[in-house]
Design a protein around this motif. Structure first.
Motif, PDB file in Angstrom:
ATOM      1  N   ASN A  94       0.988  -1.267  -0.136  1.00 52.24           N
ATOM      2  CA  ASN A  94      -0.039  -0.135   0.624  1.00 52.24           C
ATOM      3  C   ASN A  94       1.369   1.182   0.203  1.00 52.24           C
ATOM      4  OD1 ASN A  94       0.432   0.237   3.115  1.00 52.24           O
ATOM      5  ND2 ASN A  94      -0.959  -0.936   3.894  1.00 52.24           N
ATOM      6  N   ILE A 162      -5.950   6.639  -6.420  1.00 53.78           N
ATOM      7  CA  ILE A 162      -6.295   5.082  -5.949  1.00 53.78           C
ATOM      8  C   ILE A 162      -7.692   4.951  -5.627  1.00 53.78           C
ATOM      9  CG2 ILE A 162      -6.128   2.879  -4.568  1.00 53.78           C
ATOM     10  CD1 ILE A 162      -3.060   3.453  -4.447  1.00 53.78           C
ATOM     11  N   GLU A 163      -8.263   6.201  -5.260  1.00 50.65           N
ATOM     12  CA  GLU A 163      -9.331   5.980  -4.177  1.00 50.65           C
ATOM     13  C   GLU A 163     -10.856   6.364  -5.540  1.00 50.65           C
ATOM     14  OE1 GLU A 163      -9.987   9.379  -1.887  1.00 50.65           O
ATOM     15  OE2 GLU A 163      -9.313   8.605  -0.505  1.00 50.65           O
ATOM     16  N   LEU A 165      -9.252   5.416  -8.347  1.00 45.46           N
ATOM     17  CA  LEU A 165      -9.764   4.216  -9.239  1.00 45.46           C
ATOM     18  C   LEU A 165     -11.315   3.280  -8.550  1.00 45.46           C
ATOM     19  CD1 LEU A 165      -8.923   2.553 -11.261  1.00 45.46           C
ATOM     20  CD2 LEU A 165      -7.123   1.309  -9.819  1.00 45.46           C
ATOM     21  N   ASP A 166     -10.666   3.202  -6.705  1.00 46.88           N
ATOM     22  CA  ASP A 166     -11.197   1.889  -6.442  1.00 46.88           C
ATOM     23  C   ASP A 166     -13.558   2.576  -6.375  1.00 46.88           C
ATOM     24  OD1 ASP A 166      -9.765   0.488  -5.484  1.00 46.88           O
ATOM     25  OD2 ASP A 166      -9.938   1.236  -3.232  1.00 46.88           O
ATOM     26  N   LEU A 195      -5.260   3.964 -14.075  1.00 50.08           N
ATOM     27  CA  LEU A 195      -4.585   3.079 -14.448  1.00 50.08           C
ATOM     28  C   LEU A 195      -2.901   3.729 -14.365  1.00 50.08           C
ATOM     29  CD1 LEU A 195      -5.827  -0.145 -15.204  1.00 50.08           C
ATOM     30  CD2 LEU A 195      -4.763   0.040 -13.270  1.00 50.08           C
ATOM     31  N   LYS A 203      -2.907  -6.159  -4.957  1.00 47.16           N
ATOM     32  CA  LYS A 203      -3.651  -5.682  -4.666  1.00 47.16           C
ATOM     33  C   LYS A 203      -5.268  -5.328  -6.384  1.00 47.16           C
ATOM     34  CE  LYS A 203      -8.066  -5.644  -1.273  1.00 47.16           C
ATOM     35  NZ  LYS A 203      -7.927  -5.489   0.504  1.00 47.16           N
ATOM     36  N   THR A 204      -4.782  -3.702  -5.855  1.00 45.45           N
ATOM     37  CA  THR A 204      -5.898  -2.452  -6.507  1.00 45.45           C
ATOM     38  C   THR A 204      -5.584  -3.709  -8.843  1.00 45.45           C
ATOM     39  OG1 THR A 204      -5.036  -1.031  -5.341  1.00 45.45           O
ATOM     40  CG2 THR A 204      -6.394  -0.450  -7.243  1.00 45.45           C
ATOM     41  N   LYS A 207      -7.306  -6.105  -9.119  1.00 38.69           N
ATOM     42  CA  LYS A 207      -9.472  -6.105  -9.428  1.00 38.69           C
ATOM     43  C   LYS A 207      -9.442  -5.340 -11.026  1.00 38.69           C
ATOM     44  CE  LYS A 207      -9.760  -3.485  -5.758  1.00 38.69           C
ATOM     45  NZ  LYS A 207     -10.456  -2.656  -4.951  1.00 38.69           N
ATOM     46  N   ALA A 208      -8.064  -4.153 -11.023  1.00 38.97           N
ATOM     47  CA  ALA A 208      -8.499  -4.116 -12.308  1.00 38.97           C
ATOM     48  C   ALA A 208      -7.958  -4.685 -14.131  1.00 38.97           C
ATOM     49  CB  ALA A 208      -7.393  -2.579 -12.351  1.00 38.97           C
TER      50      ALA A 208
END
Length: 239
Positions: A94, A162-163, A165-166, A195, A203-204, A207-208
């Motif tokens: 992270n 990242i927020e 993207l989520d 991205l 982890k991110t 998912k993508a």
């Protein structure tokens, strides 16, 4: 329209999102941050010099080891920081770990020492005189403060990216559940853009990649959401 597993794998592999190594990404981002801070610091430390003279000094600093030195300083800080926070092997999980590692790795002290070394080499070679070298060293705190502030901003921006993207991933998943391909396409395009602006976090990225696999599978399947278990399983495997 039925797609066999070989065609699925070929289609999905050709569209997998490319991500760079974490260290390379950090070196690039932090390198730009340090470079910008030095530019600002030189102008503040040498107010009596015209722009071309300041640019010439910066170019000479690069020629006398600043560029390679910055890369080495960042690399050493990352590696030392990883060891300090207990990441002996592998990648960061992270952004917080990255922040802690860079701080623990002594990147500010490393930049400070590097600037002194480069200026001493330039002075010994007669490229700059003692007055210029002293003035830059005396104004070094401006450079270091800018480096520290810009690094903090860089990581804050990463958290925000990242927020975003989520959020886009959640919107895609919602549209997928509702079988709304147009909304999926809109969110998918945002995911691809986001991205490009984030440091690779496994982890991110995982998912993508799953979203990309499923999205392109549905698209190539005539926007048919009735996927077989084999197709879904394969899409999840090709992450």
């Amino acid at each position: 329209m039925e797609i066999n597993s070989l065609n699925i794998e070929k289609n999905l592999n050709n569209n997998l999102i490319e991500v760079s190594d974490q260290n390379n990404f950090l070196q690039s981002v932090l390198g730009k941050t340090i470079n910008t801070a030095i530019d600002i610091g030189l102008r503040a430390a040498l107010p009596d010099l015209i722009e071309n003279q300041v640019i010439n000094i910066k170019d000479n600093m690069l020629n006398y080891g600043l560029k390679d030195g910055v890369n080495k300083t960042i690399e050493d800080a990352i590696n030392l920081g990883k060891s300090a926070i207990g990441i002996v092997t592998g990648n960061f999980d992270n952004i917080s770990q990255m922040q802690d590692a860079v701080k623990s790795g002594g990147i500010i002290d490393g930049v400070s020492t590097l600037i002194d070394t480069v200026l001493n080499q330039m002075q010994n070679a007669g490229v700059i005189n003692k007055n210029i070298s002293t003035a830059i060293k005396q104004g070094k705190n401006i450079i270091l403060n800018n480096v520290e502030n810009n690094i903090q901003k860089t990581f804050s921006d990463q958290l925000k990216n990242i927020e975003n993207l989520d959020k886009d991933i959640s919107n895609w998943q919602k549209a997928f559940t509702e079988r709304d391909f147009n909304s999926m396409e809109k969110s998918y395009k945002k995911v691809i853009v986001e991205l490009k602006n984030i440091v690779p976090i496994e982890k991110t990225i995982s998912k993508a990649r799953t979203i990309e696999n499923l999205h392109n599978l549905i698209k190539s399947n005539g926007k048919n959401f009735d996927l077989t278990e084999e197709e879904i399983e394969l899409a999840n495997k090709l992450k």
